[in-house]
Design a protein around this motif. Structure first.
Motif, short mmCIF file in Angstrom:
data_model
loop_
_atom_site.label_atom_id
_atom_site.label_comp_id
_atom_site.label_asym_id
_atom_site.label_seq_id
_atom_site.Cartn_x
_atom_site.Cartn_y
_atom_site.Cartn_z
N LEU A 42 0.83 -1.20 0.00
CA LEU A 42 0.00 0.00 0.00
C LEU A 42 0.87 1.26 0.00
CD1 LEU A 42 -2.74 -1.11 2.55
CD2 LEU A 42 -3.02 -0.83 0.07
N GLN A 43 1.99 1.20 0.71
CA GLN A 43 2.90 2.35 0.72
C GLN A 43 3.49 2.61 -0.66
OE1 GLN A 43 3.60 4.52 3.13
NE2 GLN A 43 2.18 3.54 4.57
N ALA A 44 3.55 1.58 -1.49
CA ALA A 44 4.13 1.73 -2.82
C ALA A 44 3.16 2.34 -3.83
CB ALA A 44 4.59 0.36 -3.33
N CYS A 45 1.86 2.46 -3.45
CA CYS A 45 0.88 3.06 -4.35
C CYS A 45 1.04 4.58 -4.29
CB CYS A 45 -0.53 2.65 -3.95
SG CYS A 45 -1.82 3.29 -5.05
N PRO A 46 1.37 5.23 -5.37
CA PRO A 46 1.69 6.67 -5.33
C PRO A 46 0.46 7.55 -5.22
CG PRO A 46 1.79 5.87 -7.59
CD PRO A 46 1.53 4.66 -6.73
N GLY A 47 0.66 8.71 -4.59
CA GLY A 47 -0.35 9.76 -4.61
C GLY A 47 -1.53 9.57 -3.70
N LEU A 48 -1.42 8.69 -2.68
CA LEU A 48 -2.54 8.47 -1.77
C LEU A 48 -2.31 9.22 -0.46
CD1 LEU A 48 -3.32 4.65 -2.06
CD2 LEU A 48 -4.36 6.55 -3.30
N PRO A 49 -3.31 9.96 0.04
CA PRO A 49 -3.20 10.55 1.37
C PRO A 49 -3.04 9.46 2.43
CG PRO A 49 -5.05 11.47 0.16
CD PRO A 49 -4.58 10.29 -0.62
N GLU A 50 -2.40 9.79 3.51
CA GLU A 50 -2.14 8.82 4.57
C GLU A 50 -3.43 8.24 5.13
OE1 GLU A 50 -0.12 6.19 6.72
OE2 GLU A 50 0.70 7.53 5.16
N LYS A 51 -4.49 9.06 5.23
CA LYS A 51 -5.76 8.55 5.76
C LYS A 51 -6.35 7.47 4.85
CE LYS A 51 -7.24 12.50 8.55
NZ LYS A 51 -8.30 13.51 8.78
N VAL A 52 -6.14 7.63 3.56
CA VAL A 52 -6.65 6.62 2.62
C VAL A 52 -5.84 5.34 2.75
CG1 VAL A 52 -7.01 6.05 0.18
CG2 VAL A 52 -7.56 8.34 1.02
N ARG A 53 -4.52 5.45 2.90
CA ARG A 53 -3.68 4.25 3.09
C ARG A 53 -4.10 3.51 4.35
NH1 ARG A 53 0.72 4.88 -0.43
NH2 ARG A 53 1.28 7.06 -0.82
N GLN A 54 -4.31 4.25 5.42
CA GLN A 54 -4.72 3.62 6.67
C GLN A 54 -6.07 2.92 6.52
OE1 GLN A 54 -4.61 6.73 9.60
NE2 GLN A 54 -2.37 6.92 9.56
N ALA A 55 -6.98 3.56 5.79
CA ALA A 55 -8.29 2.94 5.59
C ALA A 55 -8.18 1.67 4.77
CB ALA A 55 -9.22 3.94 4.91
N LEU A 56 -7.24 1.62 3.84
CA LEU A 56 -7.04 0.42 3.03
C LEU A 56 -6.48 -0.73 3.84
CD1 LEU A 56 -5.63 2.07 -0.22
CD2 LEU A 56 -7.79 0.82 -0.04
N GLU A 57 -5.87 -0.44 4.97
CA GLU A 57 -5.36 -1.51 5.84
C GLU A 57 -6.48 -2.17 6.64
OE1 GLU A 57 -2.10 -0.26 8.27
OE2 GLU A 57 -1.07 0.76 6.61
N ASP A 58 -7.64 -1.53 6.69
CA ASP A 58 -8.80 -2.10 7.39
C ASP A 58 -9.51 -3.06 6.43
OD1 ASP A 58 -11.13 -2.72 8.70
OD2 ASP A 58 -11.78 -0.65 8.99
N LYS A 59 -9.45 -4.35 6.73
CA LYS A 59 -9.98 -5.37 5.81
C LYS A 59 -11.37 -5.87 6.19
CE LYS A 59 -5.85 -5.20 3.95
NZ LYS A 59 -5.61 -4.47 2.68
#
Length: 412
Positions: A42-59
């Motif tokens: 997820l960290q490797a996906c460019p251009g994402l706000p941190e809040k969106v990355r954190q939300a993507l970690e919620d499965k």
């Protein structure tokens, strides 16, 4: 094909998730690819706000399952960007939402001359008049009107287009089931009966302020051009115009008085050469007439009094002079086999009933079709505007012959 629950999960990741869905899908390929991605991926996906990355970690998929259950219970359909019915005009955007929720029947937007009509909520009498008249004439000339659902210009434009017998699409800044403003329940039902209500937000989502500027990119993205009636330099209408310019859409503007605060926005667009000055609906429609020759057609504008009467719902046919009889017009054939989008489901069901049973009251039609009374009255109004149904003594008759391809079951 990805599962619908994973699409819905992706569409709810973080604040304004629809703005980043296309970027996430481009990187991971599918919603499942993003769902099963670990933190490092997820960290490797460019251009994402941190809040969106954190939300993507919620499965957790329970929210997606709840949303889908709500949609089924409320009769809300769900469209993903992998579906054939998803408008490609919208899908071309870098910020295209991966999921749309809707009510009604979405026209084939890529085959429509769709024009967004936007403006101020606290519109002036001039703005309300212009929006209603332009919506009416755009519909009469074959365009599809797209707008929001706000009071003021949006509502006037939608009502005008409905009075013109046209199809409409309204994009909301809330869940489909949330009526906002609260007094627009009737307009919601009329839009759903003659077109579609759309939102990228799931059922129950309240109409909070940040939703509307984000929503405006969809109004512009669904349309060939955006027509600004009124608005200040910082209004939502000007935000929609900015989205349109960024997306390569056309922008049109209604000029106003030099000292009118709500004309600063459209006047500024014209002054900077960002918008074409328009004085009537054909100034917009003529830009697309060559692209949609079967849909768009010039019509003589209604006289001001006739237009006002139609917009106010009090239009009546002109009296027949004494000693004269109007020639009986040839009966129009509406062939759903050739043009399945000619009628909404409610309109088709009512014409079937009138064709089979002859003259009927509204109550008779409610009983014959099983359609709620509010929708029956709305559909009858639109059929009368198109002069496909006549009313006499509160009883209705069809003026057209409905033809269908009987190799397929009728809709409705």
């Amino acid at each position: 094909m990805s599962s619908l629950r994973h699409w819905v999960w992706l569409s709810t990741r973080g604040p304004a998730p629809g703005m980043y869905a296309a970027r996430i899908l481009h990187h991971f390929g599918t919603p499942e690819g993003a769902y099963f991605a670990g933190r490092e991926e997820l960290q490797a996906c460019p251009g994402l706000p941190e809040k969106v990355r954190q939300a993507l970690e919620d499965k957790d998929l329970s929210q997606a399952d709840q949303i889908l259950a709500q949609c089924e219970a409320l009769g809300i359909w769900v469209l993903t960007c992998q579906d054939a019915a998803y408008p490609q005009r919208l899908g071309q955007l870098d910020s295209a939402p991966c999921v749309l929720y809707g009510r009604g029947r979405l026209p084939q937007m890529d085959q429509e001359a769709a024009v967004a009509l936007v403006g101020a909520r606290q519109a002036s009498p001039y703005g309300i008049m212009a929006a209603g008249r332009l919506g009416l004439d755009l519909a009469r000339q074959g365009a599809l009107v797209v707008s929001g659902m706000a009071q003021g210009v949006d509502a006037a434009a939608l009502r005008g287009a409905l009075r013109g017998g046209g199809r409409v699409v309204s994009v909301l800044g809330s869940g489909i089931d949330v009526i906002y403003p609260a007094g627009h329940g009737d307009l919601y039902e009329d839009v759903a009966a003659a077109g579609a209500l759309l939102s990228e937000y799931p059922p129950g989502t309240p109409p909070t302020g940040p939703h509307f500027p984000v929503r405006n990119r969809l109004i512009a993205g669904l349309s060939l051009g955006v027509l600004v009636v009124e608005g200040s330099q910082t209004s939502g209408a000007l935000i929609t115009a900015r989205w349109a310019l960024e997306q390569g859409r056309d922008v049109f503007a209604v000029p106003g008085g030099i000292d009118a605060p709500l004309s600063q926005g459209p006047n500024g667009l014209i002054r900077r050469g960002e918008a074409k000055l328009i004085q009537d609906a054909w100034d917009v429609v003529e830009e697309y007439a060559a692209l949609y020759p079967d849909k768009l057609h010039p019509k003589t504008p209604l006289a001001p009094g006739a237009a006002r009467a139609r917009l106010e719902g009090r239009e009546s046919p002109p009296p027949v002079p004494p000693q004269q009889k109007e020639p009986a017009p040839a009966r129009l054939v509406v062939d759903l086999g050739k043009d399945p989008e000619a009628l909404t489901d409610d309109q088709a069901a009512l014409l079937r009933a009138l064709q089979a049973r002859g003259e009927q009251s509204a109550d008779d039609l409610v009983e014959a079709t099983g359609i709620p009374a509010r929708r029956v009255l709305s559909a009858l109004t639109l059929l009368q505007v198109r002069q496909w149904v006549a009313e006499a003594g509160r009883r209705f008759t069809t003026l057209v012959e409905l033809k269908e391809d009987r190799t397929h079951p009728p809709r409705g």
